[in-house]
Structure formats: C-alpha cells, structure tokens
Design a protein around this motif. Sequence first.
Motif, PDB file in Angstrom:
ATOM      1  N   SER A 193      -2.078  13.831  13.517  1.00  0.00           N
ATOM      2  CA  SER A 193      -1.895  13.284  12.172  1.00  0.00           C
ATOM      3  C   SER A 193      -0.713  12.329  12.184  1.00  0.00           C
ATOM      4  O   SER A 193       0.338  12.636  12.751  1.00  0.00           O
ATOM      5  N   ALA A 194      -0.891  11.167  11.548  1.00  0.00           N
ATOM      6  CA  ALA A 194       0.171  10.157  11.487  1.00  0.00           C
ATOM      7  C   ALA A 194       0.201   9.546  10.097  1.00  0.00           C
ATOM      8  O   ALA A 194      -0.841   9.446   9.430  1.00  0.00           O
ATOM      9  N   PRO A 195       1.378   9.113   9.626  1.00  0.00           N
ATOM     10  CA  PRO A 195       1.473   8.501   8.297  1.00  0.00           C
ATOM     11  C   PRO A 195       0.978   7.054   8.310  1.00  0.00           C
ATOM     12  O   PRO A 195       1.031   6.375   9.334  1.00  0.00           O
ATOM     13  N   VAL A 196       0.504   6.593   7.151  1.00  0.00           N
ATOM     14  CA  VAL A 196       0.097   5.202   6.972  1.00  0.00           C
ATOM     15  C   VAL A 196       1.117   4.534   6.060  1.00  0.00           C
ATOM     16  O   VAL A 196       1.352   5.007   4.939  1.00  0.00           O
ATOM     17  N   THR A 197       1.737   3.473   6.557  1.00  0.00           N
ATOM     18  CA  THR A 197       2.793   2.783   5.822  1.00  0.00           C
ATOM     19  C   THR A 197       2.301   1.402   5.395  1.00  0.00           C
ATOM     20  O   THR A 197       1.805   0.631   6.223  1.00  0.00           O
ATOM     21  N   VAL A 198       2.424   1.112   4.103  1.00  0.00           N
ATOM     22  CA  VAL A 198       2.068  -0.195   3.558  1.00  0.00           C
ATOM     23  C   VAL A 198       3.263  -0.732   2.785  1.00  0.00           C
ATOM     24  O   VAL A 198       3.755  -0.065   1.863  1.00  0.00           O
ATOM     25  N   ASP A 199       3.736  -1.909   3.188  1.00  0.00           N
ATOM     26  CA  ASP A 199       4.894  -2.542   2.545  1.00  0.00           C
ATOM     27  C   ASP A 199       6.119  -1.617   2.518  1.00  0.00           C
ATOM     28  O   ASP A 199       6.856  -1.546   1.520  1.00  0.00           O
ATOM     29  N   GLY A 200       6.311  -0.870   3.585  1.00  0.00           N
ATOM     30  CA  GLY A 200       7.490  -0.017   3.711  1.00  0.00           C
ATOM     31  C   GLY A 200       7.367   1.340   3.068  1.00  0.00           C
ATOM     32  O   GLY A 200       8.277   2.163   3.196  1.00  0.00           O
ATOM     33  N   SER A 201       6.268   1.619   2.369  1.00  0.00           N
ATOM     34  CA  SER A 201       6.086   2.911   1.705  1.00  0.00           C
ATOM     35  C   SER A 201       4.953   3.677   2.379  1.00  0.00           C
ATOM     36  O   SER A 201       3.929   3.098   2.765  1.00  0.00           O
ATOM     37  N   VAL A 202       5.131   4.974   2.511  1.00  0.00           N
ATOM     38  CA  VAL A 202       4.093   5.826   3.089  1.00  0.00           C
ATOM     39  C   VAL A 202       3.080   6.126   1.994  1.00  0.00           C
ATOM     40  O   VAL A 202       3.382   6.796   1.003  1.00  0.00           O
ATOM     41  N   VAL A 203       1.849   5.600   2.165  1.00  0.00           N
ATOM     42  CA  VAL A 203       0.826   5.717   1.115  1.00  0.00           C
ATOM     43  C   VAL A 203      -0.291   6.671   1.503  1.00  0.00           C
ATOM     44  O   VAL A 203      -1.163   6.958   0.664  1.00  0.00           O
ATOM     45  N   GLY A 204      -0.321   7.131   2.730  1.00  0.00           N
ATOM     46  CA  GLY A 204      -1.402   8.009   3.126  1.00  0.00           C
ATOM     47  C   GLY A 204      -1.203   8.566   4.514  1.00  0.00           C
ATOM     48  O   GLY A 204      -0.125   8.474   5.108  1.00  0.00           O
ATOM     49  N   MET A 205      -2.285   9.135   5.037  1.00  0.00           N
ATOM     50  CA  MET A 205      -2.241   9.768   6.349  1.00  0.00           C
ATOM     51  C   MET A 205      -3.578   9.550   7.040  1.00  0.00           C
ATOM     52  O   MET A 205      -4.638   9.571   6.395  1.00  0.00           O
ATOM     53  N   VAL A 206      -3.547   9.335   8.342  1.00  0.00           N
ATOM     54  CA  VAL A 206      -4.751   9.210   9.147  1.00  0.00           C
ATOM     55  C   VAL A 206      -4.752  10.330  10.174  1.00  0.00           C
ATOM     56  O   VAL A 206      -3.705  10.669  10.740  1.00  0.00           O
ATOM     57  N   GLU A 207      -5.919  10.939  10.391  1.00  0.00           N
ATOM     58  CA  GLU A 207      -6.034  12.053  11.327  1.00  0.00           C
ATOM     59  C   GLU A 207      -7.155  11.782  12.317  1.00  0.00           C
ATOM     60  O   GLU A 207      -8.187  11.192  11.972  1.00  0.00           O
ATOM     61  N   LEU A 208      -6.944  12.241  13.545  1.00  0.00           N
ATOM     62  CA  LEU A 208      -7.913  12.092  14.624  1.00  0.00           C
ATOM     63  C   LEU A 208      -8.095  13.437  15.306  1.00  0.00           C
ATOM     64  O   LEU A 208      -7.118  14.043  15.762  1.00  0.00           O
ATOM     65  N   ALA A 209      -9.342  13.918  15.352  1.00  0.00           N
ATOM     66  CA  ALA A 209      -9.680  15.143  16.073  1.00  0.00           C
ATOM     67  C   ALA A 209     -10.329  14.762  17.387  1.00  0.00           C
ATOM     68  O   ALA A 209     -11.282  13.972  17.415  1.00  0.00           O
ATOM     69  N   THR A 210      -9.827  15.298  18.484  1.00  0.00           N
ATOM     70  CA  THR A 210     -10.345  14.960  19.810  1.00  0.00           C
ATOM     71  C   THR A 210     -11.326  16.026  20.275  1.00  0.00           C
ATOM     72  O   THR A 210     -11.296  17.172  19.798  1.00  0.00           O
ATOM     73  N   PRO A 211     -12.199  15.694  21.202  1.00  0.00           N
ATOM     74  CA  PRO A 211     -13.081  16.717  21.780  1.00  0.00           C
ATOM     75  C   PRO A 211     -12.270  17.693  22.626  1.00  0.00           C
ATOM     76  O   PRO A 211     -11.087  17.457  22.903  1.00  0.00           O
TER      77      PRO A 211
END
Length: 684
Positions: A193-211
Amino acid sequence: MSTTAPQRSGGESAAPASSGRGATDALHDAGTPPGGSQGHAPRRMRVLVGLSLALGLSLVLAQGLLAKALETVATERADRQAFVSLRALEDLVQRAGGKGDSVRAVVSAWQQQLPAGSAVRVIAFSGIQLEASTFPEDKDDRAAPRRLSREEKPLYDRGQRLRAAVETNREEGTARKLEVEAEALPNGGRLLSAPVTVDGSVVGMVELATPPLKAPLVPSKGALAMWLLLPLALCAAASFVVRKQGLLVIASVVALVAGVGGYASYSMGMLDAQVRETQTLVAGQLRAMSERAQAVMAEQQLAAEPALQPGNWDADPFRRPLGLVTPAGAVNEAAVAARVTELRSGAGRALGGLGALALAVLLFIGMGGLARTVETVVENRTAYAYIAPAMVGMVVLVFFPFFYGITLSFTDSNLYNTGQSITDIWVGLRNYVEILGDFSIAKRAQDGSIVFNYLNFYYTLFFTVVWTVTNVTIGVTVGLVLALILNVQGLALRPVYRVLLILPWAMPNYITALIWKGMFHQQFGVVNHVIRMFGGQGLAWYDTPVSSFLTVLATNGWLSFPFMMVVSLGALTSIPTELYEAARVDGASRWQQFTAITLPALKPALVPAIILSVVWTFNQFNVIFLVTEGEPSNSTEILVTQAYKYAFQRYRYGYAAAYSTVIFGILLLYSVVQNRVSRATEAA
C-alpha cells in the motif's frame, strides 16, 4: 593371637579400586600421559566427539542462517519488483488526478501487464470512495466506483495511517514513519500500500496484491555433508598418527576451521549470486514498467510533465530511492558492490561468532572439561538440584532481560519497526555516540542569557549527581543524628519515637510522593497556606528548576532518613559501653569520643548503607516522576526517568536501552571504586 589383618599384595589391592571406577574416571585417565595405546584411545575418542559436536552444531546453525538469508533475499526481490510496479502505478494515478474515469482506465490498462494472480485497487479519501479495483471480490454490485462499506474500514484506516506518515515525515524532515506498507496475505502473496499525492496533498491510496511468492532457494545438503565429514575423516586419520594430546587438539582445531571456513565460503558465494541476480531482475522490471508507463500515458493522454523518474521507483518503505539501479534501468555496479560487501561483512560476523562457539565446544569437550563437569554434577547432584529452580528463575527474570536490553541498545528499535529483525535495525554504537558525544549542554540566546539543553545527557547526569549527593547527605546526617538521640540511655518513650520515625519508610513511597506533591500545590497546598499565614505570597513551586528541585529534595529527604537511622541505631547498640567509660577516664570530650570511637565503629555498617542509598537515590524513579514529572521543561529529570520517557513517551526503545546501559555502567563503576576505597565490606 594377632589382630592385624593379613597384608594384600599390590595387585590384589589395586583390583577392587580399579573395578569400582566409573566412566568419568576413565575420561580423566585419558588426560594423563599413557604408557601405550590403551590411554590414547579414550583421548582420541574424546577429541573426535568434541569435533563432531562442535562442527555439526556450527554447520547446522550456519545452514539455518543461510536459509534465512536466502529467504530474506527472495522476499526482498519480490517486494522490490512489486514496489516498482506499485510506484509506477502510483505515479500514473497521481497524473490522472487520483479519482475519476481516468484512474479507472489507468488501473484497467495496468492490470493487463501484471502477473496472473495480481490485483490493484485505488482508494480516494474524498467521499471515502473505492475508485477502481481489480480484486476478485469487487465485482457486480460491489464494483467500483462506490463508497467503502463498514467492513472495509481497515482500508480507509490504512490510508489515513499512510497520510499521517507522509505528513509527519515532511514536518520533521526525517524518514521516521513508513510511507509504504507491506504485509503477508493468506495465500502466500504480499499486499503493498502506498499513498497517492496530488499537488502536495495525500488524496488517496493505491494497493497492489501480488501472487504467491516463489519458494526461495534452499542450501545444498551435499555441501553441508561434505564440509562435515571431510574434516572429521582427516582428523580421525591424524588421530592414529599423532600421540600427544596437545597436537591432537591442534589438529582438531585446524579441521574445525577448515570445515567452518569451507562452508562459509560456500554460503558467501550463494548470497553473492542471489543478490546480483536480484539486481538484474529488478533492473529488468524497472525497464519494463518504464516502457509500459510511457505507453499508458500516451494511451490515456496523461500529463507528460514532470517527466517520469523510474529510478525513484526502486525505493525503500520510506519511498527513498535505493540507488541500486540507475534511472535508465541498468544495474549500479558500485552500489551493488557496496551492498554485497555490507552483506558479506554481516554474514562474516555471524559465521565468525558460530566459529568461536564451535571452538569453545571443541576445547571444552576435547580438553576434558565436559568429563570433569559431569563428575562434579554427579558428585554434588543434591546441591545442584536444590539451586536449579533459583538459577532458572535468575536466567529468565534477570540475565535474559539484562542481556537482551544490552543487545537492544545496539539497534534503532522504535515503535514503528518492532516487527523487524535485530539485524535489520542494527546500528552498532550509534546510540552510545549520540548519548555520550553530544556536549551541547548550554548555549547563549539572542538576548545574551544562557539557555540549558535539558535533554542533554551531561546536564541530566549533573542534575542526577547533585540530586544524589544532596539527598544522601540529608538522609545520612538526619538519620545519624536521630540515631544518636535514640541511643541516649534513659530516654523517655524511646520505643514510641522509634515507631513514629520509621513510619515514613514503612509507608509506600508513591503515596508519600503524591501527598508531598499536593502539599506543594500553588493554590491548595499546605506549604503555601502556611506561608500566607505569615503574610507571604504562595510560590509556584513547579515553575522554576530550583524551586521544583526543592520539592523533590524535601520529599525524598523525608523518605530516606529512616533507613539510615535504623542502620546507625543498630550499629550504635553494638558498640561496647566500656570503650566510652575508658575514654571518659582518659579525659576525652564528647566530640573526641564521637570521632575516635563512634564513627570508626559505625563505618562497617554505614559505608555499605551509603552505597545502597546512593544507588537507590540515583534510581529514585517514583519521587521525580510523581512529584515534578521533570518539570519545568525536563529540567528536573534524572537519568532513570529520562530513560523511561525515551522508551515509553518518545518510543525510542534502542536509544532508551543504551541510556539504561550507560546508567548501569555508572553505578557499577561507582560501587566498585567505593568498595575498594572504603574496604568497609571486607572482613577484619
């Protein structure tokens, strides 16, 4: 008729003695110079058994460490490859604005090039939305976009934790909190899980599940058997040629070094190859992700500025580039060589420790130490059985926590890395350098005044020494004076006075501390009330370092004098009255009697009590913590309360362990020096 028993021949008298000897005696016989091969065989067997156990133990442990290292390398390889994919996707989601149809299009395109069994989702904090997802459970009526359900609150909490980590690290200008989280999935895969930053502000999160991760490479059992059996065979052959025990032990040590060294070389080679293979695979992953990201940006018409920086995708959990792969996707040979050297150094230390342990086992068994130990235990088995429970308790409750604390002092253990292994957070002497190497005790402010750094170790040490000296002086002086008064012959109500004067010591000290804290309260305290009765103004006792120190000094003085009084009174009652009578006959004054008779007689009891009092006062946690709480601004902290706050308020466990170890060293040095100088605890 003679009552003398007939004398036996030498052979008859020796037979019963030899027949009654046990196996341990036979082992001892092997240590004496034999006249022939009869004494050489047990000695040879003893050395071979010691070599077998030492070499087998060290190689089995070494193989376990190698297997763990290979598993770590394999997990690191999978995490870094997944990190590259996650960071690339994070970059694309950021360019898509963090929400909307563009994000869903990016996720859909990105999923196509991921390995089978992978899944991606994007969370938007605005509206608590699941913006996009390829997870199997997010289909049909649960398909994105939608609002997160109550059961999915952990997803939102994880995102908020990452946002707090990013903001905290920015404010502090450090990398203290993890900005990328990784956890194991039930199927053997990983969730990143990693944060998503837009214009210097953290607006969301992206997650990746691996096999599920591939099984790591397993060390060869053939190599283990070869480096175990070959040195044993060589040593066994040498034992039939070498007759002297010293030479035989030397031969076994050489065989041990050869076995451990050979397996160490094999282990280093495997680790080197796996680390370099990891760099090659990650570099290839970085090039592929960079090309795919460029294609997605063109397909979805995403912003091309700022330009992609693929070199930053290969990063640690703080999102700091590792520098092992160049931005172009090539292996950074210099950085990899440094990494391999560091890994070899750590593995070398571990294998060196195993070698030292194996050598100790070999010498202990080969030189007859085990045989003598077994004989001693068998001979005194009853005594050892009695002390065994106490020794187990000491090991579990004292020795293990003590040595674990010392080990922890060489790490950067804190609230945020407690799940990591000791080797991952090992920092060596850094904590001790920070503690003992910081001499910024005070500095001059802009207005010319001197400002003290109350968190500095040397300031706290100075305050602790002042606190200890003043308290012990008060306790010894008041206690000795009261003991002299109570020792006066014919004193009325002496038993009542003794009971009353012991009460402060009998009462739990935390209750006494809280009572005294209330007595010094600025508005309602009895001390200020008495001052106002005589026309004075009440003081804010805890607002200045000096007045705050006086409150804890009074509190601890009240607690400390009864102990010294009891010790002094006990020693005074043991002084023969004839000595004083003889001194008075010789015309000695009371002061001369005190200095020539009383003080020397008190010394054997008083000096150990003073040593104890110094140690207790040096570590008097309750009074400082409950009365002043270190106020104002940590100016009245002593070393032990400062260590507590580093551990349980600032959550720097490794630093606090180093702080505590320094405290232990100071007290140990004081006790040894004081004991040797005074010699009061030695028998006359």
